[in-house]
Design a protein around this motif. Structure first.
Motif, mmCIF file in Angstrom:
data_model
loop_
_atom_site.group_PDB
_atom_site.id
_atom_site.type_symbol
_atom_site.label_atom_id
_atom_site.label_comp_id
_atom_site.label_asym_id
_atom_site.label_seq_id
_atom_site.Cartn_x
_atom_site.Cartn_y
_atom_site.Cartn_z
ATOM 1 N N PHE A 21 0.822 -1.204 0.000
ATOM 2 C CA PHE A 21 0.000 0.000 0.000
ATOM 3 C C PHE A 21 0.859 1.259 0.000
ATOM 4 O O PHE A 21 0.551 2.236 -0.695
ATOM 5 C CB PHE A 21 -0.919 -0.001 1.224
ATOM 6 N N TRP A 22 1.937 1.252 0.750
ATOM 7 C CA TRP A 22 2.805 2.436 0.850
ATOM 8 C C TRP A 22 3.415 2.777 -0.506
ATOM 9 O O TRP A 22 3.410 3.935 -0.923
ATOM 10 C CB TRP A 22 3.904 2.168 1.866
ATOM 11 N N MET A 23 3.929 1.781 -1.208
ATOM 12 C CA MET A 23 4.541 2.033 -2.508
ATOM 13 C C MET A 23 3.481 2.395 -3.550
ATOM 14 O O MET A 23 3.724 3.233 -4.431
ATOM 15 C CB MET A 23 5.327 0.809 -2.959
ATOM 16 N N PHE A 24 2.299 1.790 -3.459
ATOM 17 C CA PHE A 24 1.209 2.144 -4.371
ATOM 18 C C PHE A 24 0.834 3.609 -4.213
ATOM 19 O O PHE A 24 0.710 4.349 -5.200
ATOM 20 C CB PHE A 24 -0.005 1.250 -4.085
ATOM 21 N N SER A 25 0.659 4.026 -2.972
ATOM 22 C CA SER A 25 0.260 5.402 -2.711
ATOM 23 C C SER A 25 1.330 6.390 -3.167
ATOM 24 O O SER A 25 1.028 7.419 -3.779
ATOM 25 C CB SER A 25 -0.034 5.585 -1.217
ATOM 26 N N ALA A 26 2.603 6.083 -2.865
ATOM 27 C CA ALA A 26 3.687 6.984 -3.250
ATOM 28 C C ALA A 26 3.812 7.100 -4.761
ATOM 29 O O ALA A 26 4.042 8.191 -5.304
ATOM 30 C CB ALA A 26 5.003 6.498 -2.643
ATOM 31 N N ALA A 27 3.649 5.983 -5.468
ATOM 32 C CA ALA A 27 3.756 5.999 -6.927
ATOM 33 C C ALA A 27 2.650 6.847 -7.548
ATOM 34 O O ALA A 27 2.879 7.580 -8.518
ATOM 35 C CB ALA A 27 3.698 4.574 -7.467
ATOM 36 N N ARG A 28 1.446 6.763 -7.006
ATOM 37 C CA ARG A 28 0.344 7.573 -7.527
ATOM 38 C C ARG A 28 0.570 9.054 -7.266
ATOM 39 O O ARG A 28 0.259 9.898 -8.115
ATOM 40 C CB ARG A 28 -0.985 7.140 -6.898
ATOM 41 N N ARG A 29 1.107 9.385 -6.105
ATOM 42 C CA ARG A 29 1.272 10.796 -5.745
ATOM 43 C C ARG A 29 2.387 11.472 -6.525
ATOM 44 O O ARG A 29 2.359 12.688 -6.713
ATOM 45 C CB ARG A 29 1.546 10.914 -4.243
ATOM 46 N N THR A 30 3.367 10.723 -6.964
ATOM 47 C CA THR A 30 4.507 11.324 -7.659
ATOM 48 C C THR A 30 4.456 11.159 -9.168
ATOM 49 O O THR A 30 5.331 11.676 -9.864
ATOM 50 C CB THR A 30 5.823 10.704 -7.143
ATOM 51 N N SER A 31 3.457 10.458 -9.699
ATOM 52 C CA SER A 31 3.459 10.142 -11.130
ATOM 53 C C SER A 31 3.387 11.396 -12.000
ATOM 54 O O SER A 31 4.141 11.535 -12.969
ATOM 55 C CB SER A 31 2.290 9.201 -11.462
ATOM 56 N N ASP A 32 2.485 12.327 -11.681
ATOM 57 C CA ASP A 32 2.356 13.540 -12.491
ATOM 58 C C ASP A 32 3.619 14.386 -12.426
ATOM 59 O O ASP A 32 4.063 14.952 -13.433
ATOM 60 C CB ASP A 32 1.155 14.358 -12.026
#
Length: 262
Positions: A79-90
């Motif tokens: 969950f932590w890596m999923f959330s971080a990847a979504r927040r930094t993608s843009d």
């Protein structure tokens, strides 16, 4: 090198800002391990370790604690890596469009995954050591780390297709249940089935049980974990490269017409 350090620092900042993940780390891991140790039966249970063929005898509470710790670590890191990847993608896309080196961003993603998995794994094993002394502590840490890395890579993978944190959390929870529940030799009668060798955490759980109750060292089950880790990481990184690719329009700016001299 400066680009790599900056990207890594930004990724860690995104992790630290996730208060829900930090709360789960502080509460979920010790709570899960404590409940597994105190609620499960301490009676000795005989089970066959598929990795070596040995028949082992261990307390049901200790087996459940190992399985529960792998479950908690998998859920949290995924969950932590999923959330971080979504927040930094843009932001990653804007950086590469502005000329930021993509290799630095990729290296930062891998560094963040490894550091997060190592930190959460060490924390979980430290809590287990409060209740129990395994035969091979180093191997146990390595087993928990492998599960954390697999689900961390899975979080990066799922971030490519799911648009909300709720969807990502549900997907990771259901995957973890389907993965680990059939492998628990205390709770499941299918723990010796051939099909469990195809599950993501097969190598991690087999190695953890081996570390907890034997003095043998068989790393063959971790080939399963390595295959899952490489496959998920390769897909996630390839998609990252595709997503941050800069497309040249191919249009040349028009030159202003020169005025004729009179």
């Amino acid at each position: 090198m400066n680009a790599y350090r900056t990207a890594t620092a930004y990724n860690f900042l995104a992790l630290v800002k996730n208060r829900l993940a930090l709360t789960l780390l502080a509460v979920l891991v010790p709570l899960w391990i404590t409940i597994a140790k105190t609620v499960a039966t301490p009676d000795s249970t005989a089970f066959r370790l598929r990795a070596t063929g040995q028949v082992l005898h261990a307390g049901g509470d200790e087996i459940t604690m190992i399985s529960g710790s792998l479950n908690a670590v998998s859920l949290l890191v995924g969950f932590w890596m999923f959330s971080a990847a979504r927040r930094t993608s843009d932001f990653d896309r804007r950086l590469t469009a502005a000329g930021y080196p993509r290799r630095a961003l990729l290296a930062a993603e891998l560094t963040t995954l490894l550091a997060t998995a190592a930190m959460v794994s060490a924390y979980a094993v430290a809590w287990m050591l409060l209740y129990w002394t395994p035969r091979q502590t180093g191997l146990l840490i390595f087993a928990v780390l492998s599960a954390a890395l697999i689900y961390g890579a899975m979080g990066l993978f799922l971030a490519l297709f799911l648009s909300s944190e709720v969807a990502g959390m549900v997907a990771i929870i259901m995957t973890s249940i389907i993965d680990l529940a059939p492998q628990n030799p205390v709770a499941a009668t299918t723990a010796d089935s051939l099909l469990i060798t195809l599950l993501p955490s097969y190598g991690s759980l087999q190695t953890a049980l081996q570390a907890g109750f034997t003095h043998h060292l068989t790393v063959a089950p971790l080939a399963n974990s390595l295959a899952w880790l490489c496959a998920l990481s390769a897909i996630a990184l390839a998609a990252f490269v595709r997503r941050t690719r800069i497309h040249n329009v191919g249009q040349q700016p028009r030159e202003r017409p020169h005025r004729a001299r009179l």
